[in-house]
Every structure is written in structure tokens, then in C-alpha cells.
Design an enzyme around this catalytic site. Structure first.
Site, mmCIF file in Angstrom:
data_model
loop_
_atom_site.group_PDB
_atom_site.id
_atom_site.type_symbol
_atom_site.label_atom_id
_atom_site.label_comp_id
_atom_site.label_asym_id
_atom_site.label_seq_id
_atom_site.Cartn_x
_atom_site.Cartn_y
_atom_site.Cartn_z
ATOM 1 N N LYS A 105 -11.065 -14.637 -0.427
ATOM 2 C CA LYS A 105 -11.302 -13.193 -0.382
ATOM 3 C C LYS A 105 -11.997 -12.757 -1.670
ATOM 4 C CE LYS A 105 -6.702 -11.957 -2.157
ATOM 5 N NZ LYS A 105 -5.475 -11.164 -1.914
ATOM 6 N N HIS A 131 -14.078 -9.096 -3.632
ATOM 7 C CA HIS A 131 -14.588 -7.726 -3.609
ATOM 8 C C HIS A 131 -16.036 -7.670 -4.089
ATOM 9 C CE1 HIS A 131 -10.731 -5.862 -2.741
ATOM 10 N NE2 HIS A 131 -10.175 -6.574 -3.690
ATOM 11 N N ARG A 186 -14.102 0.772 5.075
ATOM 12 C CA ARG A 186 -13.265 1.969 5.202
ATOM 13 C C ARG A 186 -14.092 3.185 4.820
ATOM 14 N NH1 ARG A 186 -7.279 2.853 2.354
ATOM 15 N NH2 ARG A 186 -6.542 4.467 3.808
ATOM 16 N N SER A 234 -7.847 5.891 -2.348
ATOM 17 C CA SER A 234 -7.076 4.662 -2.477
ATOM 18 C C SER A 234 -7.343 3.985 -3.825
ATOM 19 C CB SER A 234 -7.416 3.706 -1.331
ATOM 20 O OG SER A 234 -6.705 2.489 -1.447
ATOM 21 N N MET A 280 3.393 -5.210 6.985
ATOM 22 C CA MET A 280 2.732 -5.830 5.844
ATOM 23 C C MET A 280 3.245 -5.253 4.526
ATOM 24 S SD MET A 280 -1.215 -6.399 7.113
ATOM 25 C CE MET A 280 -1.573 -7.375 5.656
ATOM 26 N N LYS A 308 0.016 4.511 1.503
ATOM 27 C CA LYS A 308 0.273 5.233 2.742
ATOM 28 C C LYS A 308 -0.305 4.524 3.959
ATOM 29 C CE LYS A 308 0.510 9.928 0.817
ATOM 30 N NZ LYS A 308 -0.083 11.298 0.889
ATOM 31 N N GLY A 309 -1.500 3.967 3.802
ATOM 32 C CA GLY A 309 -2.130 3.251 4.906
ATOM 33 C C GLY A 309 -2.572 4.124 6.056
#
Length: 216
Positions: free
Chosen positions: A31, A33, A57, A65, A162, A180-181
Site C-alpha cells: 500500500k 499514498h 474519496r 479526515s 474494522m 467516523k467513517g
């Protein structure tokens, strides 16, 4: 977290990331960024069986976020740093945040939207119908799963499950990740002026590119 001009070191890490990756057996899960210009060629220009997921997103929720993530990380490391939301929001539009301008970041990866090695997944779509996103992912990986297994994966990947899993992590940086998601939390932070400024920036950068988002 120790931060340098081109790298950062997580204090809980036992080895540099590139060493851990080299020691991982294939198939590996990596992974990053990083924007396209700085990503390893094996990710930005994948060959053979390499599969690349690009989660996206909406920029407003991403900004909120990142704002909370940065402050939580600074607090975790006892950094005496705070940035008012008003300043951070303007920094986000100007690209003065980690990894640079978010829209440029999206556009860099979006160049590969027709490349079969890539799958683009939107956070908002996953929140709306997680099971469908799981099925899309499974098809992309050329994996066959029974319906019961697909449902189990979707259930395990809900935000609440999760978050509970991450709360039990031994790594402090992982425990503080979930917040919060939800979709639309930006409305709790943005002033009307900030909302207008983000809309103008977003449309200028992404209008006509094929990248669209739901904001609530």
C-alpha cells in the site's frame, strides 16, 4: 513519527519498509499514498499479474479526515503543533499538504482508468453498497467465492468491524486511524465560503475528466 525532507519513519517499525517488502513472499500486498511520479514502476506501470486498487474519496471529506488525522498523529507524538481548520482548508486547496494537491493526485492515477491492471473504487460507493464493491473486487482479482463467503467478507469490512479490529492493534498509529467513517462529515466543518471555494477548485481541476463524487 520522525519526518525528514523526503521520508518519514514510524517509531513502531522494526525495519525500513523497502526491506520488509523485499522479504515478503509473493503474492505481496503493498500500500502507498505516493502520487504517480514517485510510485515504484511496479505499481505505476504494472505488468503481468499485478493488480492495483486505487481508492478515491470526495475531496471535502478527504480534507476533513486529513485534518483530524494530522492532529491526532501530532498529539500521539507530543508535537506542539496545531493548525486552525480555516488555515488547513486553504492549505488543502493550495496543495500545501502531505503528497501535494489532492486533485492532481487523483488525476495522476486516473490516467490508467482504462488499464485492466487498475481498479478504481470510491469510498462513497463502498459505503452505499459494500457487498457490490466486494463482488467487483473479487471479479477484478479473478477469484471465485461462494455467496456466503462474499457476504462474510463484506461484513468483516464494515467500518464498525474494522474500527474494532484496529482498536486491538499493537501499533498506536493504527489504533487512532478510524474516526467516523461517514459520507458528508464535511458539512460539520465547512463554512459557506469554504464550501464555495472547494467547489470552484474541484470543478476547475476535475471538471470534464470523468472523475465525479457524491458529497453526502
Amino acid at each position: 513519527m520522525d519526518v525528514g525532507p523526503i521520508e518519514m519513519t514510524r517509531r513502531s517499525a522494526t525495519l525500513p519498509g523497502y526491506i520488509r517488502l523485499a522479504e515478503m513472499p509473493s503474492p505481496r500486498l503493498v500500500k502507498t499514498h505516493l502520487p504517480v511520479p514517485f510510485a515504484p514502476p511496479g505499481i505505476s506501470k504494472p505488468q503481468k499479474k499485478v493488480k492495483v486498487f486505487v481508492p478515491m474519496r470526495n475531496p471535502k471529506d478527504t480534507a476533513v479526515s486529513l485534518y483530524h488525522y494530522a492532529h491526532n498523529m501530532w498529539q500521539l507524538r507530543d508535537f506542539k503543533v496545531t493548525i486552525p481548520w480555516e488555515q488547513f482548508a486553504q492549505n488543502f486547496i493550495n496543495g500545501n499538504v502531505p503528497y501535494g494537491d489532492y486533485c492532481d493526485h487523483l488525476l495522476g492515477w486516473w490516467q490508467m482508468c482504462d488499464d485492466p491492471h487498475f481498479l478504481f473504487l470510491k469510498y462513497e460507493d463502498m459505503k452505499r453498497d459494500l457487498l457490490s464493491s466486494v463482488k467487483t473486487t473479487v471479479a477484478f482479482l479473478d477469484v471465485e467465492l461462494e455467496e456466503s463467503a462474499l457476504t462474510a467478507v463484506a461484513e468483516a469490512c464494515t467500518f464498525d468491524n474494522m474500527k474494532t479490529e484496529m482498536a486491538n492493534s499493537e501499533i498506536p498509529e493504527i489504533r487512532m486511524l478510524p474516526r467516523k467513517g461517514i459520507v458528508g462529515d464535511w458539512k460539520n466543518m465547512f463554512s459557506p465560503e469554504q464550501n464555495k471555494a472547494f467547489d470552484t477548485w474541484y470543478e476547475k481541476k476535475l471538471g470534464g475528466t470523468g472523475i465525479t463524487f457524491d458529497f453526502e
